[in-house]
Motif scaffolding. Structure first.
Motif, PDB file in Angstrom:
ATOM      1  N   VAL A   1       0.848  -1.190   0.000  1.00  0.00           N
ATOM      2  CA  VAL A   1       0.000   0.000   0.000  1.00  0.00           C
ATOM      3  C   VAL A   1       0.886   1.244   0.000  1.00  0.00           C
ATOM      4  O   VAL A   1       1.695   1.435   0.907  1.00  0.00           O
ATOM      5  N   ASN A   2       0.722   2.053  -1.027  1.00  0.00           N
ATOM      6  CA  ASN A   2       1.443   3.330  -1.139  1.00  0.00           C
ATOM      7  C   ASN A   2       2.954   3.176  -1.001  1.00  0.00           C
ATOM      8  O   ASN A   2       3.647   4.074  -0.508  1.00  0.00           O
ATOM      9  N   GLU A   3       3.472   2.021  -1.413  1.00  0.00           N
ATOM     10  CA  GLU A   3       4.906   1.742  -1.374  1.00  0.00           C
ATOM     11  C   GLU A   3       5.489   1.875   0.028  1.00  0.00           C
ATOM     12  O   GLU A   3       6.689   2.076   0.208  1.00  0.00           O
ATOM     13  N   VAL A   4       4.634   1.780   1.063  1.00  0.00           N
ATOM     14  CA  VAL A   4       5.080   1.947   2.451  1.00  0.00           C
ATOM     15  C   VAL A   4       4.798   0.699   3.273  1.00  0.00           C
ATOM     16  O   VAL A   4       5.686   0.139   3.909  1.00  0.00           O
ATOM     17  N   ASN A   5       3.546   0.263   3.290  1.00  0.00           N
ATOM     18  CA  ASN A   5       3.133  -0.858   4.128  1.00  0.00           C
ATOM     19  C   ASN A   5       2.940  -2.124   3.305  1.00  0.00           C
ATOM     20  O   ASN A   5       2.385  -2.081   2.203  1.00  0.00           O
ATOM     21  N   ASN A   6       3.387  -3.248   3.862  1.00  0.00           N
ATOM     22  CA  ASN A   6       3.165  -4.551   3.263  1.00  0.00           C
ATOM     23  C   ASN A   6       2.323  -5.402   4.195  1.00  0.00           C
ATOM     24  O   ASN A   6       2.533  -5.402   5.413  1.00  0.00           O
ATOM     25  N   PHE A   7       1.356  -6.134   3.632  1.00  0.00           N
ATOM     26  CA  PHE A   7       0.496  -7.012   4.399  1.00  0.00           C
ATOM     27  C   PHE A   7       0.509  -8.392   3.758  1.00  0.00           C
ATOM     28  O   PHE A   7       0.384  -8.515   2.533  1.00  0.00           O
ATOM     29  N   ASN A   8       0.663  -9.432   4.586  1.00  0.00           N
ATOM     30  CA  ASN A   8       0.668 -10.809   4.109  1.00  0.00           C
ATOM     31  C   ASN A   8      -0.669 -11.452   4.437  1.00  0.00           C
ATOM     32  O   ASN A   8      -1.124 -11.411   5.581  1.00  0.00           O
ATOM     33  N   ARG A   9      -1.274 -12.069   3.434  1.00  0.00           N
ATOM     34  CA  ARG A   9      -2.602 -12.645   3.613  1.00  0.00           C
ATOM     35  C   ARG A   9      -2.670 -14.064   3.027  1.00  0.00           C
ATOM     36  O   ARG A   9      -2.243 -14.299   1.894  1.00  0.00           O
ATOM     37  N   ILE A  10      -3.230 -14.975   3.831  1.00  0.00           N
ATOM     38  CA  ILE A  10      -3.617 -16.289   3.331  1.00  0.00           C
ATOM     39  C   ILE A  10      -5.021 -16.177   2.754  1.00  0.00           C
ATOM     40  O   ILE A  10      -5.877 -15.475   3.308  1.00  0.00           O
ATOM     41  N   GLN A  11      -5.262 -16.853   1.640  1.00  0.00           N
ATOM     42  CA  GLN A  11      -6.582 -16.831   1.004  1.00  0.00           C
ATOM     43  C   GLN A  11      -7.179 -18.234   1.001  1.00  0.00           C
ATOM     44  O   GLN A  11      -6.561 -19.183   0.513  1.00  0.00           O
ATOM     45  N   LEU A  12      -8.374 -18.364   1.570  1.00  0.00           N
ATOM     46  CA  LEU A  12      -9.111 -19.623   1.585  1.00  0.00           C
ATOM     47  C   LEU A  12     -10.474 -19.364   0.950  1.00  0.00           C
ATOM     48  O   LEU A  12     -11.229 -18.527   1.449  1.00  0.00           O
ATOM     49  N   GLY A  13     -10.757 -20.043  -0.137  1.00  0.00           N
ATOM     50  CA  GLY A  13     -11.962 -19.683  -0.866  1.00  0.00           C
ATOM     51  C   GLY A  13     -12.721 -20.849  -1.465  1.00  0.00           C
ATOM     52  O   GLY A  13     -12.199 -21.958  -1.603  1.00  0.00           O
ATOM     53  N   VAL A  14     -13.962 -20.561  -1.825  1.00  0.00           N
ATOM     54  CA  VAL A  14     -14.797 -21.496  -2.565  1.00  0.00           C
ATOM     55  C   VAL A  14     -15.417 -20.724  -3.728  1.00  0.00           C
ATOM     56  O   VAL A  14     -15.841 -19.568  -3.574  1.00  0.00           O
ATOM     57  N   ALA A  15     -15.431 -21.339  -4.901  1.00  0.00           N
ATOM     58  CA  ALA A  15     -16.051 -20.756  -6.092  1.00  0.00           C
ATOM     59  C   ALA A  15     -17.171 -21.674  -6.545  1.00  0.00           C
ATOM     60  O   ALA A  15     -16.997 -22.893  -6.627  1.00  0.00           O
ATOM     61  N   ILE A  16     -18.322 -21.071  -6.823  1.00  0.00           N
ATOM     62  CA  ILE A  16     -19.498 -21.832  -7.249  1.00  0.00           C
ATOM     63  C   ILE A  16     -19.972 -21.303  -8.598  1.00  0.00           C
ATOM     64  O   ILE A  16     -20.200 -20.110  -8.754  1.00  0.00           O
ATOM     65  N   SER A  17     -20.099 -22.198  -9.554  1.00  0.00           N
ATOM     66  CA  SER A  17     -20.569 -21.846 -10.898  1.00  0.00           C
ATOM     67  C   SER A  17     -21.813 -22.662 -11.213  1.00  0.00           C
ATOM     68  O   SER A  17     -21.799 -23.891 -11.109  1.00  0.00           O
ATOM     69  N   THR A  18     -22.886 -21.972 -11.587  1.00  0.00           N
ATOM     70  CA  THR A  18     -24.128 -22.657 -11.934  1.00  0.00           C
ATOM     71  C   THR A  18     -24.596 -22.246 -13.321  1.00  0.00           C
ATOM     72  O   THR A  18     -24.236 -21.177 -13.822  1.00  0.00           O
ATOM     73  N   ASP A  19     -25.403 -23.103 -13.923  1.00  0.00           N
ATOM     74  CA  ASP A  19     -25.904 -22.866 -15.275  1.00  0.00           C
ATOM     75  C   ASP A  19     -27.426 -22.953 -15.243  1.00  0.00           C
ATOM     76  O   ASP A  19     -27.991 -24.010 -14.976  1.00  0.00           O
ATOM     77  N   HIS A  20     -28.086 -21.818 -15.507  1.00  0.00           N
ATOM     78  CA  HIS A  20     -29.551 -21.769 -15.464  1.00  0.00           C
ATOM     79  C   HIS A  20     -30.153 -21.564 -16.849  1.00  0.00           C
ATOM     80  O   HIS A  20     -31.290 -21.130 -16.968  1.00  0.00           O
ATOM     81  N   LYS A  21     -29.395 -21.878 -17.896  1.00  0.00           N
ATOM     82  CA  LYS A  21     -29.896 -21.671 -19.263  1.00  0.00           C
ATOM     83  C   LYS A  21     -30.988 -22.660 -19.603  1.00  0.00           C
ATOM     84  O   LYS A  21     -31.864 -22.360 -20.408  1.00  0.00           O
ATOM     85  N   LYS A  22     -30.940 -23.844 -19.019  1.00  0.00           N
ATOM     86  CA  LYS A  22     -31.894 -24.891 -19.399  1.00  0.00           C
ATOM     87  C   LYS A  22     -33.279 -24.626 -18.821  1.00  0.00           C
ATOM     88  O   LYS A  22     -33.409 -24.091 -17.744  1.00  0.00           O
TER      89      LYS A  22
END
Length: 221
Positions: free
Chosen positions: A200-221
């Protein structure tokens, strides 16, 4: 089944490691983002994009930010699409529990360009954001380059970099660099584990772990 068990063990290990880092050096906590991302196909051209992120200064403690997004995506062809959407953010700027929160509303516009080089997938996202908070308006322009590569039918790896430009202050605002792995449970559900470095603004650094879920659905039918 063995690969899913390996992913679960990896997630538990990352949580344990992050807690140890926070305890050994409270001034440099390893935070975590718990993420949901959704894509819901309505027709051949239109889809809804949904997102909810819970971002913590530390593992499971002192939430830094909640952000939710809802957008409509139009697909011009197999490589190019555009999204128009709304985002709501609640942010704690003080690094203290229940103190300094403020709400923000954003309108955003994305131009997405995807292509492949052999088995390597490249995704370019150009995003403009109009910000409304505390009787103030602001404008971001963001560019993200993301790379992904399959490891096998279930596993893939990814790497990305995103830079933020602020039209109302210093031109450079922040940069996100990250990478990780995704595991495909089914055509609908994918799990994600990764790491992100935020500057951030070439001053502060932050380390983050990312834990995620992605859901994709198809409602065309």
């Amino acid at each position: 089944m063995r690969k899913l068990s390996l992913l679960i063990i990896t997630l538990i290990s990352l949580n344990s490691f992050a807690q140890q880092v926070a305890e050994s050096n409270p001034a440099k906590e390893l935070g975590v983002w718990y993420m949901y991302n959704g894509s819901h196909q309505i027709s051949n051209k239109f889809s809804l994009k949904t997102m909810a992120h819970f971002r913590f200064f530390e593992i499971g403690d002192d939430m830094q930010q909640f952000i939710g997004r809802l957008g409509g995506n139009y697909k011009f062809n197999k490589n190019i699409s555009a999204t128009l959407g709304y985002a709501f953010l609640n942010t704690d700027r003080t690094f203290e529990i229940n103190n300094g929160d403020f709400n923000e509303h954003r309108i955003y516009e994305d131009l997405n360009v995807n292509h492949k080089i052999a088995s390597l997938s490249l995704a370019h996202r150009f995003r403009a954001e109009q910000r409304f908070f505390e009787s103030t308006t602001g404008n971001f322009f963001r560019y993200q380059l993301a790379l992904s590569h399959p490891i096998n039918k279930k596993w893939s790896t990814y790497l990305y970099n995103e830079t933020f430009f602020d039209f109302d202050g210093e031109a450079y605002n922040q940069n996100w660099f990250g990478g990780g792995f995704k595991y495909k449970i089914s055509d609908i559900i994918k799990l994600q584990v990764g790491y992100q470095l935020i500057n951030v603004n070439e001053v502060n650094n932050f380390n983050r772990i990312q834990l995620g879920v992605a859901i994709s659905t198809d409602h065309k039918k």
